[in-house]
Design an enzyme around this catalytic site. Structure first.
Site, PDB file in Angstrom:
ATOM      1  N   SER A 175       0.832  -1.205   0.000  1.00 58.45           N
ATOM      2  CA  SER A 175       0.000   0.000   0.000  1.00 58.45           C
ATOM      3  C   SER A 175       0.862   1.247   0.000  1.00 58.45           C
ATOM      4  CB  SER A 175      -0.863  -0.029   1.262  1.00 58.45           C
ATOM      5  OG  SER A 175      -1.421   1.237   1.504  1.00 58.45           O
TER       6      SER A 175
ATOM      7  N   TYR B  19      -1.895  -1.153  10.814  1.00 59.68           N
ATOM      8  CA  TYR B  19      -2.168  -1.736   9.494  1.00 59.68           C
ATOM      9  C   TYR B  19      -1.004  -1.470   8.545  1.00 59.68           C
ATOM     10  CZ  TYR B  19      -3.670  -1.740   4.652  1.00 59.68           C
ATOM     11  OH  TYR B  19      -3.714  -1.937   3.295  1.00 59.68           O
TER      12      TYR B  19
ATOM     13  N   LYS C 285       2.242  -3.878   6.549  1.00 55.06           N
ATOM     14  CA  LYS C 285       2.705  -3.872   5.151  1.00 55.06           C
ATOM     15  C   LYS C 285       4.215  -3.648   5.089  1.00 55.06           C
ATOM     16  CE  LYS C 285      -1.368  -4.417   3.271  1.00 55.06           C
ATOM     17  NZ  LYS C 285      -1.753  -5.755   2.802  1.00 55.06           N
TER      18      LYS C 285
HETATM   19  N1  LIG Z   1      -8.762  -1.360  -0.726  1.00 52.89           N
HETATM   20  C1  LIG Z   1      -7.748  -0.535  -0.524  1.00 52.89           C
HETATM   21  O1  LIG Z   1      -7.938   0.692  -0.456  1.00 52.89           O
HETATM   22  C2  LIG Z   1      -6.334  -1.073  -0.395  1.00 52.89           C
HETATM   23  C3  LIG Z   1      -5.253  -0.170  -0.550  1.00 52.89           C
HETATM   24  C4  LIG Z   1      -3.947  -0.672  -0.423  1.00 52.89           C
HETATM   25  C5  LIG Z   1      -3.732  -2.008  -0.135  1.00 52.89           C
HETATM   26  N2  LIG Z   1      -4.802  -2.853   0.010  1.00 52.89           N
HETATM   27  C6  LIG Z   1      -4.544  -4.272   0.328  1.00 52.89           C
HETATM   28  O2  LIG Z   1      -5.076  -5.079  -0.707  1.00 52.89           O
HETATM   29  C7  LIG Z   1      -5.545  -6.313  -0.165  1.00 52.89           C
HETATM   30  C8  LIG Z   1      -6.982  -6.524  -0.609  1.00 52.89           C
HETATM   31  O3  LIG Z   1      -7.760  -5.412  -0.192  1.00 52.89           O
HETATM   32  P1  LIG Z   1      -9.339  -5.361  -0.418  1.00 52.89           P
HETATM   33  O4  LIG Z   1      -9.712  -3.927  -0.456  1.00 52.89           O
HETATM   34  O5  LIG Z   1      -9.721  -6.242  -1.520  1.00 52.89           O
HETATM   35  O6  LIG Z   1      -9.801  -5.949   0.982  1.00 52.89           O
HETATM   36  P2  LIG Z   1     -11.007  -6.973   1.311  1.00 52.89           P
HETATM   37  O7  LIG Z   1     -11.187  -6.964   2.776  1.00 52.89           O
HETATM   38  O8  LIG Z   1     -12.178  -6.679   0.446  1.00 52.89           O
HETATM   39  O9  LIG Z   1     -10.377  -8.362   0.850  1.00 52.89           O
HETATM   40  C9  LIG Z   1      -9.499  -9.097   1.660  1.00 52.89           C
HETATM   41  C10 LIG Z   1     -10.018 -10.521   1.675  1.00 52.89           C
HETATM   42  O10 LIG Z   1      -9.123 -11.317   2.471  1.00 52.89           O
HETATM   43  C11 LIG Z   1      -9.893 -12.160   3.306  1.00 52.89           C
HETATM   44  N3  LIG Z   1      -9.061 -12.485   4.469  1.00 52.89           N
HETATM   45  C12 LIG Z   1      -8.602 -11.638   5.435  1.00 52.89           C
HETATM   46  N4  LIG Z   1      -7.832 -12.308   6.296  1.00 52.89           N
HETATM   47  C13 LIG Z   1      -7.797 -13.605   5.887  1.00 52.89           C
HETATM   48  C14 LIG Z   1      -7.163 -14.772   6.362  1.00 52.89           C
HETATM   49  N5  LIG Z   1      -6.401 -14.765   7.461  1.00 52.89           N
HETATM   50  N6  LIG Z   1      -7.337 -15.935   5.683  1.00 52.89           N
HETATM   51  C15 LIG Z   1      -8.102 -15.974   4.564  1.00 52.89           C
HETATM   52  N7  LIG Z   1      -8.726 -14.894   4.070  1.00 52.89           N
HETATM   53  C16 LIG Z   1      -8.577 -13.715   4.713  1.00 52.89           C
HETATM   54  C17 LIG Z   1     -11.156 -11.366   3.628  1.00 52.89           C
HETATM   55  O11 LIG Z   1     -12.242 -12.210   3.974  1.00 52.89           O
HETATM   56  C18 LIG Z   1     -11.412 -10.644   2.310  1.00 52.89           C
HETATM   57  O12 LIG Z   1     -12.242 -11.381   1.448  1.00 52.89           O
HETATM   58  C19 LIG Z   1      -5.378  -6.215   1.343  1.00 52.89           C
HETATM   59  O13 LIG Z   1      -4.160  -6.864   1.695  1.00 52.89           O
HETATM   60  C20 LIG Z   1      -5.254  -4.728   1.600  1.00 52.89           C
HETATM   61  O14 LIG Z   1      -4.498  -4.449   2.741  1.00 52.89           O
HETATM   62  C21 LIG Z   1      -6.088  -2.412  -0.122  1.00 52.89           C
END
Ligand SMILES: NC(=O)c1ccc[n+]([C@@H]2O[C@H](COP(=O)([O-])OP(=O)(O)OC[C@H]3O[C@@H](n4cnc5c(N)ncnc54)[C@H](O)[C@@H]3O)[C@@H](O)[C@H]2O)c1
Length: 349
Positions: free
Chosen positions: A124, A148, A152
Site C-alpha cells: 500500500s 495496518y 505492510k
Molecule cells: N482497498 C484498498 O484501499 C487497499 C489499498 C492498499 C492495499 N490494500 C490491500 O489489498 C488487499 C486486498 O484489499 P481489499 O480492499 O480487496 O480488501 P477486502 O477486505 O475486500 O479483501 C481481503 C479478503 O481477504 C480475506 N481475508 C482476510 N484475512 C484472511 C485470512 N487470514 N485468511 C483468509 N482470508 C482472509 C477477507 O475475507 C477478504 O475477502 C489487502 O491486503 C489490503 O491491505 C487495499
C-alpha cells in the site's frame, strides 16, 4: 499458470480473479470470508463462465494451508488476504499483526515446501508514511503511522529477507494507491461492512440514499480547493497490474531490473495513475455520474491525513508495460452501476 488467489472473495481480489482468468490463467481462491460474502463466488462464476474452486479457511491456520498445497499444485500466489481498516488496526493491533503476518508466514512456508516460486503481494502507498509526494519505489523512507500500515512495511521486509536466502523465489510487491470503481457489469464491487472508511463507497452510499451527507475532513489544506487529494485508480486497472506483474515474474528478468538492488529477486512497483483528485472533485464527478445529489459538509481535519498523495507510476510503465487508463468519471460511473444495482452490497442477494 495455476494461480492461488488469497483473499479472492474480497474487493480487489474478486476483480483480479476475473482479469487472471481473462488472461488465460487457472484460478483457485482461498478466503476466510472474514471481510467478504460467499455471494461473490456465484457472481464471479457468472462473469468467468466456469466453476471457481474456492477453499474457505483462515490462512493463519498453517495445517490447512499446508494441506491445500499438498493436494494441489500452484505456479503462483497472489496474496490479497489481510485485514485493512486503518482505524480498526489502532484499536486491535494484535489482531492485525497476527492475521496479516501469520497468513503470510503460512503461505511462504507452504510455497517453499511445495516448490511454488512466484508471489505477488498487496502492499500500500501507506508505507510511504508522511513523505512528500510523488512517491517513488526507491524512496528510502518506509514508515507508517498505524499498525495496518506497519504490517505492510514488515511483510515487505520479510519478503526481501526470505528472497535473500531462496534464489528460486520471485516476488512482486505492488503498492496500491486508492482503488475505486467496480466491474462494468455492476455485479461485483466494493462492499464495506459498517461505515465505509474510504471516500468512494461513502459517497456512493449517500448517492443511493443510505446516508445523509458526506463528511469532508478538512477544507483548509494547502491544495487547490482546500480538501485532501488522492491518487484514485480504477480497480480494473489495478487488476491488470497484477496480471502484468505475474507475467514479469514468470519471465524472471535479471536482477538489474529490480529497484531493490543487486541480486534481489524482489520487485516493487507503485500502482497508481500519477494524478491526484480532490475530495470535492470526486463528489462532483460522482454526482454527475449518478445523476443524484451528493450533499456534503466540511468538518474538522482527521488525524493522520496527508494533504496530498500520488504515485510516480513510471517504473511500472517502464518495466511492466502497464499504465492505468481509466478516468475518475469512469471510476464513478462503474462504482455507481454497482451501488445502484446492489444498494446494500452483496447483502441484497
Ligand atoms: N482497498 C484498498 O484501499 C487497499 C489499498 C492498499 C492495499 N490494500 C490491500 O489489498 C488487499 C486486498 O484489499 P481489499 O480492499 O480487496 O480488501 P477486502 O477486505 O475486500 O479483501 C481481503 C479478503 O481477504 C480475506 N481475508 C482476510 N484475512 C484472511 C485470512 N487470514 N485468511 C483468509 N482470508 C482472509 C477477507 O475475507 C477478504 O475477502 C489487502 O491486503 C489490503 O491491505 C487495499
Amino acid at each position: 499458470m495455476r494461480v492461488l488467489v488469497s483473499g479472492g472473495a474480497g474487493y480487489i481480489g474478486s476483480h483480479t480473479v476475473v482479469a487472471l482468468v481473462a488472461a488465460g490463467h487457472e484460478v483457485v481462491v482461498v478466503d476466510s470470508f472474514a471481510n467478504s460474502s460467499p455471494v461473490v463466488v456465484g457472481r464471479l462464476e457468472a462473469l468467468i463462465g466456469r466453476e471457481l474452486p474456492v477453499h474457505a479457511f483462515d490462512l493463519t491456520d498453517k495445517d490447512k494451508t499446508e494441506q491445500l498445497f499438498a493436494s494441489d499444485r500452484f505456479d503462483a500466489v497472489v496474496h490479497f488476504a489481510g485485514l485493512k481498516a486503518v482505524g480498526e488496526s489502532v484499536e486491535q493491533p494484535l489482531e492485525y499483526y497476527e492475521n496479516n503476518l501469520e497468513s503470510t508466514f503460512s503461505l511462504l512456508r507452504a510455497m517453499r515446501r511445495h516448490g511454488c516460486t512466484l508471489l505477488v503481494f498487496s502492499s500500500s502507498a501507506t508505507v510511504y508514511g508522511d513523505a512528500e509526494p510523488p512517491y517513488r519505489e526507491d524512496q528510502a523512507l518506509l514508515s507508517s503511522s498505524n499498525p495496518y500500515g506497519r504490517t505492510k512495511v514488515m511483510i515487505e521486509q520479510i519478503l526481501r529477507d526470505v528472497a535473500a536466502i531462496d534464489d528460486t523465489l520471485q516476488v512482486a510487491i505492488l503498492r496500491y494507491f486508492n482503488p475505486v470503481g467496480a466491474h462494468p457489469s455492476g455485479t461485483i464491487g466494493e462492499d464495506p461492512q459498517g461505515t465505509p472508511n474510504n471516500l468512494l463507497p461513502y459517497v456512493a452510499q449517500v448517492a443511493v440514499g443510505r446516508r445523509d451527507r458526506v463528511a469532508v475532513f478538512g477544507g483548509d489544506y494547502d491544495t487547490a480547493d482546500g480538501t485532501c487529494e488522492r491518487d484514485y485508480i480504477h480497480v480494473e486497472d489495478l487488476a491488470a497490474g497484477h496480471v502484468a506483474a505475474l507475467a514479469h515474474l514468470r519471465r524472471a528478468l535479471p536482477a538489474e531490473s529490480s529497484v531493490d538492488g543487486k541480486g534481489a529477486r524482489v520487485h516493487t512497483w507503485n500502482l497508481g495513475t500519477g494524478r491526484s483528485t480532490s475530495v470535492l472533485a470526486v463528489i462532483r464527478a460522482f454526482a454527475a455520474a449518478s445523476g443524484r445529489p451528493v450533499p456534503f459538509e466540511i468538518v474538522g481535519r482527521r488525524a493522520g491525513d496527508m494533504p496530498r498523495s500520488w504515485a510516480d507510476a513510471s517504473l511500472a510503465e517502464r518495466e511492466l508495460g502497464w499504465r492505468a487508463t481509466k478516468t475518475i468519471d469512469e471510476m464513478c460511473a462503474d462504482a455507481w452501476r454497482w451501488q445502484a444495482a446492489n444498494p446494500f452490497g452483496y447483502g441484497d442477494a
